[in-house]
Each structure stands twice: as structure tokens, then as C-alpha cells.
Motif scaffolding. Structure first.
Motif, mmCIF file in Angstrom:
data_model
loop_
_atom_site.group_PDB
_atom_site.id
_atom_site.type_symbol
_atom_site.label_atom_id
_atom_site.label_comp_id
_atom_site.label_asym_id
_atom_site.label_seq_id
_atom_site.Cartn_x
_atom_site.Cartn_y
_atom_site.Cartn_z
ATOM 1 N N ALA A 109 -5.169 23.366 -13.086
ATOM 2 C CA ALA A 109 -5.643 22.514 -14.183
ATOM 3 C C ALA A 109 -7.136 22.234 -14.031
ATOM 4 N N ARG A 110 -7.762 21.975 -15.149
ATOM 5 C CA ARG A 110 -9.149 21.520 -15.163
ATOM 6 C C ARG A 110 -9.154 20.131 -15.756
ATOM 7 N N ARG A 111 -9.851 19.211 -15.129
ATOM 8 C CA ARG A 111 -9.937 17.848 -15.647
ATOM 9 C C ARG A 111 -11.387 17.500 -15.911
ATOM 10 N N ASP A 112 -11.647 16.937 -17.099
ATOM 11 C CA ASP A 112 -12.975 16.469 -17.479
ATOM 12 C C ASP A 112 -12.912 14.954 -17.575
ATOM 13 N N GLU A 125 -9.252 8.119 -34.209
ATOM 14 C CA GLU A 125 -8.083 8.977 -34.425
ATOM 15 C C GLU A 125 -8.467 10.386 -34.055
ATOM 16 N N SER A 126 -7.752 10.974 -33.115
ATOM 17 C CA SER A 126 -8.051 12.327 -32.656
ATOM 18 C C SER A 126 -6.996 13.292 -33.154
ATOM 19 N N ASP A 127 -7.455 14.401 -33.703
ATOM 20 C CA ASP A 127 -6.547 15.482 -34.068
ATOM 21 C C ASP A 127 -6.060 16.157 -32.789
ATOM 22 N N PRO A 128 -4.969 16.911 -32.870
ATOM 23 C CA PRO A 128 -4.454 17.577 -31.677
ATOM 24 C C PRO A 128 -5.491 18.516 -31.057
ATOM 25 N N HIS A 129 -5.560 18.498 -29.728
ATOM 26 C CA HIS A 129 -6.396 19.437 -28.991
ATOM 27 C C HIS A 129 -5.597 20.721 -28.785
ATOM 28 N N MET A 130 -6.105 21.600 -27.951
ATOM 29 C CA MET A 130 -5.423 22.856 -27.655
ATOM 30 C C MET A 130 -4.057 22.589 -27.025
ATOM 31 N N PRO A 131 -3.112 23.531 -27.159
ATOM 32 C CA PRO A 131 -1.791 23.349 -26.547
ATOM 33 C C PRO A 131 -1.896 23.096 -25.046
ATOM 34 N N GLY A 132 -1.099 22.155 -24.565
ATOM 35 C CA GLY A 132 -1.035 21.857 -23.141
ATOM 36 C C GLY A 132 -2.033 20.825 -22.647
ATOM 37 N N VAL A 133 -2.940 20.358 -23.516
ATOM 38 C CA VAL A 133 -3.932 19.365 -23.079
ATOM 39 C C VAL A 133 -3.268 18.002 -22.994
ATOM 40 N N ARG A 134 -3.554 17.272 -21.908
ATOM 41 C CA ARG A 134 -3.067 15.908 -21.698
ATOM 42 C C ARG A 134 -4.261 15.005 -21.493
ATOM 43 N N GLU A 135 -4.161 13.766 -21.944
ATOM 44 C CA GLU A 135 -5.206 12.783 -21.689
ATOM 45 C C GLU A 135 -4.662 11.691 -20.780
ATOM 46 N N SER A 175 -10.395 -5.739 -27.914
ATOM 47 C CA SER A 175 -11.260 -6.842 -27.515
ATOM 48 C C SER A 175 -12.676 -6.311 -27.306
ATOM 49 N N PRO A 176 -13.685 -7.191 -27.433
ATOM 50 C CA PRO A 176 -15.076 -6.754 -27.260
ATOM 51 C C PRO A 176 -15.321 -6.179 -25.861
ATOM 52 N N ALA A 177 -16.290 -5.282 -25.793
ATOM 53 C CA ALA A 177 -16.719 -4.667 -24.532
ATOM 54 C C ALA A 177 -15.578 -3.965 -23.807
ATOM 55 N N THR A 178 -14.737 -3.280 -24.560
ATOM 56 C CA THR A 178 -13.663 -2.504 -23.953
ATOM 57 C C THR A 178 -14.259 -1.224 -23.370
ATOM 58 N N SER A 179 -13.868 -0.898 -22.148
ATOM 59 C CA SER A 179 -14.317 0.361 -21.546
ATOM 60 C C SER A 179 -13.149 0.998 -20.804
ATOM 61 N N ALA A 180 -13.210 2.314 -20.720
ATOM 62 C CA ALA A 180 -12.118 3.062 -20.097
ATOM 63 C C ALA A 180 -12.658 4.322 -19.446
ATOM 64 N N MET A 181 -11.899 4.827 -18.491
ATOM 65 C CA MET A 181 -12.114 6.154 -17.938
ATOM 66 C C MET A 181 -11.127 7.055 -18.659
ATOM 67 N N LEU A 182 -11.629 8.098 -19.328
ATOM 68 C CA LEU A 182 -10.787 9.055 -20.054
ATOM 69 C C LEU A 182 -10.891 10.389 -19.359
ATOM 70 N N ILE A 183 -9.753 10.951 -19.005
ATOM 71 C CA ILE A 183 -9.709 12.248 -18.354
ATOM 72 C C ILE A 183 -8.907 13.190 -19.245
ATOM 73 N N THR A 184 -9.502 14.317 -19.610
ATOM 74 C CA THR A 184 -8.744 15.339 -20.330
ATOM 75 C C THR A 184 -8.367 16.409 -19.323
ATOM 76 N N GLU A 185 -7.108 16.796 -19.382
ATOM 77 C CA GLU A 185 -6.561 17.758 -18.434
ATOM 78 C C GLU A 185 -6.167 19.007 -19.201
ATOM 79 N N HIS A 186 -6.768 20.128 -18.831
ATOM 80 C CA HIS A 186 -6.489 21.419 -19.462
ATOM 81 C C HIS A 186 -5.720 22.267 -18.463
ATOM 82 N N THR A 187 -4.538 22.731 -18.850
ATOM 83 C CA THR A 187 -3.774 23.589 -17.946
ATOM 84 C C THR A 187 -3.802 25.011 -18.447
#
Length: 187
Positions: A109-112, A125-135, A175-187
């Protein structure tokens, strides 16, 4: 009682065939007709009995419009959530330090990694990514609604969620000042 390793692939195929046929909206008879197999053969396969040939399974995949690998890939949870105070944490002996595994990377897998900063008032709102991608989302601050468009989950600071990103999905700051770590995983 241990499960029979030779029966496991048949169980996975049976479950996948039932799931994909239901998703397609085709009846047992219509699926069998379009795939060129007998109704009794398809019924047996969906019951986890029989000895399917590669050709039979391939014809069913074409009829159901699914990749062949989906018949062998066990279903995974649509969304996995680990709350900030959950999970198995390991503590260091000589420091006030704890590590909690949220998700192990699958082989190949590759993770970004991304930092997300969001404010309430609009939905990403995100449209579907490539098959097999997980967030994977680890909420760092604030509150947010994340995951599958039809069934998002609310996360608070420290909560983690993972979901298939090859289906429509959302991220909405609550809520204001929301932050997150987002990782996309490509297999």
C-alpha cells in the motif's frame, strides 16, 4: 472448533456472490441466465457448496459487473471508529509516553498524509476515488462529521475513523478551528 481452510474460499465466494447479486438487483434466475450457468449451480455456489470453475466465476463477475478479485476479498467494515480513549495502548517504561496502533499498513500500500483545517458552514463532499482507496482520519482538534456520505460518523478530538474512499464520502467541521490528519491509502 477451527474452521476448515478448504471451505474458507467457498464461504467467501458464496458471501460475495450473494452480496453482489443483491447489489445488482438481479434475481437468481436472471443472474444465472445472463451468466450462462444453471440456476441450481448458482444456488449451490451462493450456499457455499460445489466446486466452481474459473470460467463459471468469471462469467458471474461479468454479469454482476464486478472485478474477479472481489469474489475472494472478504468484506471489510465500511467504517472503523476508534474513540480517543479506546484502542490498545502500550506505555514506555522510562517516559510518560503511550502508543496506540490505529491502523497497520497493508502490504504493497501507499499512504499519503494531509493536514486538514476546516471551519463549520460547508461540507466537503468527495466523489469516489479509484477502486480500493481507503481514507483514515485522526481528528486533532474540534468536532467533525466524516465518512460515507449516507452514513457519516461524528468524531471528537482524538477519535479515529477509516472508511472506503472509493464511494462518495464527506468531511464537515462541526466546531471552529477543526483540524485533522487525513491519510489516503492506495493499494
Amino acid at each position: 472448533m477451527a474452521s476448515d481452510p478448504e471451505k474458507a474460499p467457498l464461504d467467501a465466494i458464496a458471501s460475495a456472490l450473494r452480496r453482489e447479486r443483491a447489489r445488482s438487483g438481479l434475481s437468481l434466475s436472471e443472474t444465472a441466465r445472463q451468466a450462462g450457468v444453471s440456476k441450481s449451480t448458482l444456488s449451490q455456489l451462493e450456499s457455499g457448496v460445489g466446486n466452481p470453475s474459473l470460467e463459471t466465476l468469471w462469467a458471474l463477475c461479468v454479469t454482476l459487473d464486478v472485478p474477479f478479485a472481489r469474489l475472494l476479498d472478504p468484506p471489510r467494515p465500511r467504517t472503523q471508529v476508534i474513540r480517543a480513549d479506546e484502542g490498545i495502548a502500550l506505555a514506555a517504561e522510562q517516559a510518560d509516553y503511550r502508543a496506540t496502533l490505529l491502523s497497520a499498513s497493508p502490504p504493497g500500500a501507499r499512504r499519503d498524509l494531509y493536514r486538514v483545517d476546516a471551519e463549520p458552514g460547508s461540507v466537503r463532499e468527495s466523489d469516489p476515488h479509484m477502486p480500493g482507496v481507503r481514507e483514515h482520519v485522526l481528528l486533532l482538534a474540534g468536532r467533525a462529521l466524516v465518512g460515507m456520505r449516507e452514513d457519516p460518523v461524528e468524531l471528537a478530538s482524538g477519535d479515529y475513523a477509516a472508511y472506503p474512499a472509493d464511494l462518495p464520502h464527506v468531511f464537515e467541521a462541526l466546531s471552529p478551528a477543526t483540524s485533522a490528519m487525513l491519510i489516503t491509502e492506495h493499494t
